[in-house]
Design an enzyme around this catalytic site. Structure first.
Site, PDB file in Angstrom:
ATOM      1  N   HIS A 173      12.705  -2.759   1.758  1.00  0.00           N
ATOM      2  CA  HIS A 173      12.209  -1.684   2.196  1.00  0.00           C
ATOM      3  C   HIS A 173      13.180  -0.126   1.526  1.00  0.00           C
ATOM      4  O   HIS A 173      14.351  -0.446   1.755  1.00  0.00           O
ATOM      5  CB  HIS A 173      12.214  -1.619   3.564  1.00  0.00           C
ATOM      6  N   ALA A 213       3.369  -1.092   4.775  1.00  0.00           N
ATOM      7  CA  ALA A 213       2.699  -0.899   6.187  1.00  0.00           C
ATOM      8  C   ALA A 213       2.371  -2.261   6.223  1.00  0.00           C
ATOM      9  O   ALA A 213       2.500  -2.669   7.784  1.00  0.00           O
ATOM     10  CB  ALA A 213       1.581  -0.014   6.365  1.00  0.00           C
ATOM     11  N   TYR A 256      11.186   8.447   0.776  1.00  0.00           N
ATOM     12  CA  TYR A 256      10.984   7.396  -0.493  1.00  0.00           C
ATOM     13  C   TYR A 256      11.883   7.638  -1.510  1.00  0.00           C
ATOM     14  O   TYR A 256      11.796   6.821  -2.352  1.00  0.00           O
ATOM     15  CB  TYR A 256       9.801   6.985  -0.260  1.00  0.00           C
ATOM     16  N   PRO A 306       0.788  -1.354  -0.135  1.00  0.00           N
ATOM     17  CA  PRO A 306      -0.093  -0.069   0.104  1.00  0.00           C
ATOM     18  C   PRO A 306       0.783   1.310   0.082  1.00  0.00           C
ATOM     19  O   PRO A 306       1.813   1.373   0.886  1.00  0.00           O
ATOM     20  CB  PRO A 306      -0.917  -0.139   1.277  1.00  0.00           C
TER      21      PRO A 306
HETATM   22  C1  DQA Z   1       8.430   1.033   3.656  1.00  0.00           C
HETATM   23  C2  DQA Z   1       8.388   0.869   4.927  1.00  0.00           C
HETATM   24  C3  DQA Z   1       7.144   0.820   5.833  1.00  0.00           C
HETATM   25  O1  DQA Z   1       7.291   0.989   7.120  1.00  0.00           O
HETATM   26  C4  DQA Z   1       6.068   1.867   5.144  1.00  0.00           C
HETATM   27  O2  DQA Z   1       5.009   1.725   5.717  1.00  0.00           O
HETATM   28  C5  DQA Z   1       6.163   1.771   3.865  1.00  0.00           C
HETATM   29  C6  DQA Z   1       7.488   1.805   2.928  1.00  0.00           C
HETATM   30  C7  DQA Z   1       9.623   1.158   2.865  1.00  0.00           C
HETATM   31  O3  DQA Z   1       9.771   0.805   1.514  1.00  0.00           O
HETATM   32  O4  DQA Z   1      10.558   1.899   3.359  1.00  0.00           O
HETATM   33  O5  DQA Z   1       5.005   2.186   3.117  1.00  0.00           O
HETATM   34  O6  DQA Z   1       8.152  -0.655   3.474  1.00  0.00           O
END
Ligand code: DQA
Length: 155
Positions: free
Chosen positions: A106, A83, A29, A16
């Site tokens: 991540h 998440a 990000y 998501p």
């Molecule tokens: C994520 C890290 C998660 O904690 C967050 O909810 C995301 C992105 C990342 O790519 O750093 O949506 O997975």
């Protein structure tokens, strides 16, 4: 004539809010969009001899459905559960069905962030986890899988 060997298939699942990459908290990000990430994965896959399919959903059940549909179809899987990483036993259970190498990724370093992001429901069933390398992490994940997946014998 049908080729004897098919390319090994890798499924990449984005959880998501990752459809908002480029717009969403770019200081965390980055500026790259999801379309750009997917295009890069396709190109990198080609250079590594892998067939890459991608999927994104904001819905836990849709991700579970996609994982179930992947049964028997892929040699490896890359997942950024976003998440759902921190909450989803359903995604964990679906991944266990596949019995293929999984790389959890991540963009941000989840261990440098809020304590609720430090727990992953996936990490202990994954081949490995890449965290904090931004979009370059996807390249690393594909290279890691290229190293372990076997050619598909289509004879
Ligand atoms: C994520 C890290 C998660 O904690 C967050 O909810 C995301 C992105 C990342 O790519 O750093 O949506 O997975």
């Amino acid at each position: 004539m049908k080729p004897k060997m098919n390319l090994p298939g890798i499924l990449v699942i984005h959880g998501p809010n990752l459809n908002m990459l480029g717009k969403r908290e770019p200081e965390i990000y980055g500026a790259t969009t999801l379309d750009e990430v997917n295009a890069g994965l396709g190109e990198k896959g080609q250079s590594l001899g892998l067939q890459v399919d991608t999927f994104q959903s904001n819905h836990e059940g849709a991700i579970v459905d996609r994982i179930q549909a992947a049964l028997g179809c892929y040699q490896g899987l890359i997942i950024n559960p976003a998440a759902f990483t921190h909450t989803s036993i359903a995604i964990r259970d679906a991944l266990l069905l596949l019995k293929i190498p999984i790389v959890e990724i991540h963009l941000s370093n989840i261990y440098k962030r809020e304590p609720f992001r430090h727990k992953s429901m996936i990490a202990d069933i994954a081949l490995g986890q890449i965290s904090g390398m931004g979009v370059f992490g996807y390249t690393l994940a594909l290279e890691a899988l290229a190293n372990v997946v076997k050619p598909v014998d289509n004879a």
